[in-house]
Motif scaffolding. Structure first.
Motif, PDB file in Angstrom:
ATOM      1  N   MET A   1      56.792  31.723 -12.074  1.00 32.96           N
ATOM      2  CA  MET A   1      55.807  30.949 -11.335  1.00 32.96           C
ATOM      3  C   MET A   1      56.389  30.552  -9.977  1.00 32.96           C
ATOM      4  SD  MET A   1      53.045  30.692 -12.932  1.00 32.96           S
ATOM      5  CE  MET A   1      52.267  30.748 -14.499  1.00 32.96           C
ATOM      6  N   ALA A   2      55.477  30.422  -9.018  1.00 33.45           N
ATOM      7  CA  ALA A   2      55.904  30.102  -7.658  1.00 33.45           C
ATOM      8  C   ALA A   2      55.135  28.900  -7.133  1.00 33.45           C
ATOM      9  CB  ALA A   2      55.669  31.306  -6.746  1.00 33.45           C
ATOM     10  N   THR A   3      55.771  28.160  -6.245  1.00 32.23           N
ATOM     11  CA  THR A   3      55.094  27.052  -5.580  1.00 32.23           C
ATOM     12  C   THR A   3      54.014  27.624  -4.664  1.00 32.23           C
ATOM     13  OG1 THR A   3      56.563  27.048  -3.667  1.00 32.23           O
ATOM     14  CG2 THR A   3      57.233  25.708  -5.578  1.00 32.23           C
ATOM     15  N   PRO A   4      53.006  26.829  -4.306  1.00 32.05           N
ATOM     16  CA  PRO A   4      51.972  27.336  -3.406  1.00 32.05           C
ATOM     17  C   PRO A   4      52.525  27.877  -2.083  1.00 32.05           C
ATOM     18  CG  PRO A   4      51.217  25.322  -4.431  1.00 32.05           C
ATOM     19  CD  PRO A   4      52.664  25.507  -4.836  1.00 32.05           C
ATOM     20  N   ASP A   5      53.461  27.176  -1.473  1.00 35.88           N
ATOM     21  CA  ASP A   5      54.005  27.646  -0.196  1.00 35.88           C
ATOM     22  C   ASP A   5      54.707  28.989  -0.327  1.00 35.88           C
ATOM     23  OD1 ASP A   5      53.066  25.609   1.421  1.00 35.88           O
ATOM     24  OD2 ASP A   5      54.879  24.409   1.254  1.00 35.88           O
ATOM     25  N   ALA A   6      55.513  29.147  -1.358  1.00 44.88           N
ATOM     26  CA  ALA A   6      56.229  30.409  -1.556  1.00 44.88           C
ATOM     27  C   ALA A   6      55.264  31.540  -1.874  1.00 44.88           C
ATOM     28  CB  ALA A   6      57.252  30.265  -2.680  1.00 44.88           C
ATOM     29  N   ALA A   7      54.275  31.267  -2.707  1.00 45.46           N
ATOM     30  CA  ALA A   7      53.303  32.295  -3.082  1.00 45.46           C
ATOM     31  C   ALA A   7      52.452  32.708  -1.880  1.00 45.46           C
ATOM     32  CB  ALA A   7      52.421  31.778  -4.210  1.00 45.46           C
ATOM     33  N   LEU A   8      52.025  31.735  -1.081  1.00 48.82           N
ATOM     34  CA  LEU A   8      51.232  32.057   0.113  1.00 48.82           C
ATOM     35  C   LEU A   8      52.048  32.862   1.119  1.00 48.82           C
ATOM     36  CD1 LEU A   8      49.201  28.780   0.766  1.00 48.82           C
ATOM     37  CD2 LEU A   8      48.418  30.887  -0.318  1.00 48.82           C
ATOM     38  N   GLN A   9      53.315  32.509   1.254  1.00 49.27           N
ATOM     39  CA  GLN A   9      54.161  33.231   2.209  1.00 49.27           C
ATOM     40  C   GLN A   9      54.309  34.691   1.816  1.00 49.27           C
ATOM     41  OE1 GLN A   9      55.278  32.050   5.237  1.00 49.27           O
ATOM     42  NE2 GLN A   9      55.627  34.245   5.508  1.00 49.27           N
ATOM     43  N   GLN A  10      54.388  34.985   0.539  1.00 48.84           N
ATOM     44  CA  GLN A  10      54.491  36.381   0.092  1.00 48.84           C
ATOM     45  C   GLN A  10      53.272  37.176   0.527  1.00 48.84           C
ATOM     46  OE1 GLN A  10      55.217  36.447  -4.130  1.00 48.84           O
ATOM     47  NE2 GLN A  10      57.377  36.002  -3.885  1.00 48.84           N
ATOM     48  N   VAL A  11      52.093  36.587   0.421  1.00 48.80           N
ATOM     49  CA  VAL A  11      50.871  37.276   0.858  1.00 48.80           C
ATOM     50  C   VAL A  11      50.865  37.400   2.375  1.00 48.80           C
ATOM     51  CG1 VAL A  11      48.349  37.226   0.898  1.00 48.80           C
ATOM     52  CG2 VAL A  11      49.586  36.478  -1.155  1.00 48.80           C
ATOM     53  N   LEU A  12      51.291  36.362   3.061  1.00 50.53           N
ATOM     54  CA  LEU A  12      51.295  36.375   4.524  1.00 50.53           C
ATOM     55  C   LEU A  12      52.283  37.385   5.082  1.00 50.53           C
ATOM     56  CD1 LEU A  12      49.582  34.853   6.548  1.00 50.53           C
ATOM     57  CD2 LEU A  12      51.408  33.189   6.769  1.00 50.53           C
ATOM     58  N   ASP A  13      53.236  37.819   4.272  1.00 50.31           N
ATOM     59  CA  ASP A  13      54.191  38.836   4.703  1.00 50.31           C
ATOM     60  C   ASP A  13      53.580  40.244   4.736  1.00 50.31           C
ATOM     61  OD1 ASP A  13      56.202  36.985   5.091  1.00 50.31           O
ATOM     62  OD2 ASP A  13      57.125  37.309   3.127  1.00 50.31           O
ATOM     63  N   LEU A  14      52.375  40.402   4.213  1.00 50.42           N
ATOM     64  CA  LEU A  14      51.692  41.705   4.280  1.00 50.42           C
ATOM     65  C   LEU A  14      51.446  42.096   5.728  1.00 50.42           C
ATOM     66  CD1 LEU A  14      48.828  41.347   1.649  1.00 50.42           C
ATOM     67  CD2 LEU A  14      50.746  42.927   1.516  1.00 50.42           C
ATOM     68  N   ASP A  15      51.522  43.385   6.013  1.00 54.81           N
ATOM     69  CA  ASP A  15      51.202  43.860   7.352  1.00 54.81           C
ATOM     70  C   ASP A  15      49.747  43.534   7.664  1.00 54.81           C
ATOM     71  OD1 ASP A  15      51.689  45.125   9.802  1.00 54.81           O
ATOM     72  OD2 ASP A  15      50.936  47.042   9.054  1.00 54.81           O
ATOM     73  N   GLY A  16      49.511  42.874   8.774  1.00 55.51           N
ATOM     74  CA  GLY A  16      48.164  42.538   9.213  1.00 55.51           C
ATOM     75  C   GLY A  16      47.641  41.205   8.723  1.00 55.51           C
ATOM     76  N   ALA A  17      48.375  40.519   7.844  1.00 52.00           N
ATOM     77  CA  ALA A  17      47.926  39.207   7.358  1.00 52.00           C
ATOM     78  C   ALA A  17      48.061  38.173   8.472  1.00 52.00           C
ATOM     79  CB  ALA A  17      48.726  38.790   6.139  1.00 52.00           C
TER      80      ALA A  17
END
Length: 122
Positions: A1-17
């Motif tokens: 499980m991940a904290t909201p900030d860590a989980a959101l950052q993983q998605v934001l690391d996508l190209d074009g996010a």
């Protein structure tokens, strides 16, 4: 499980996010946000809550026995992807992702939002 900030950052690391938010469907309030460009995620959370509610009313009016998985809004330069959580402990929470249309891969973005839901701990 991940904290909201860590989980959101993983998605934001996508190209074009460009921006992402976790939103409470009941109140329309953003629970957590991250962005790499200026974007009013608080306003977007409230407005997209109304988009979901409208679609839920349409599904009900049509008598469909269906659930919303995600909603894609295609703009001339961006994709806006909304995913409702299917996890019982995250009922009433959705993710809202803004992507640069020229750089983003929708299949990877949908997969990332599913992974976000799977690993998120609120």
């Amino acid at each position: 499980m991940a904290t909201p900030d860590a989980a959101l950052q993983q998605v934001l690391d996508l190209d074009g996010a460009l921006a992402i938010a976790l939103v409470d469907l009941g109140s329309g309030m953003a629970l957590a946000t991250r962005n790499v460009v200026p974007f009013d995620l608080e306003l977007a959370a409230a407005v997209n809550t109304e988009v979901i509610r409208a679609k839920l009313r349409a599904i009900d009016s049509l008598g469909l026995d269906e659930q919303i998985e995600d909603i894609l809004i295609t703009l001339s330069g961006q994709y806006h992807l909304i995913r409702l959580s299917s996890r019982p402990d995250l009922a009433g929470v959705f993710s809202y992702l803004v992507l640069d249309r020229g750089r983003a891969n929708l299949a990877l973005a949908r997969r990332a939002l599913k992974a976000l839901e799977d690993q998120l701990e609120l």
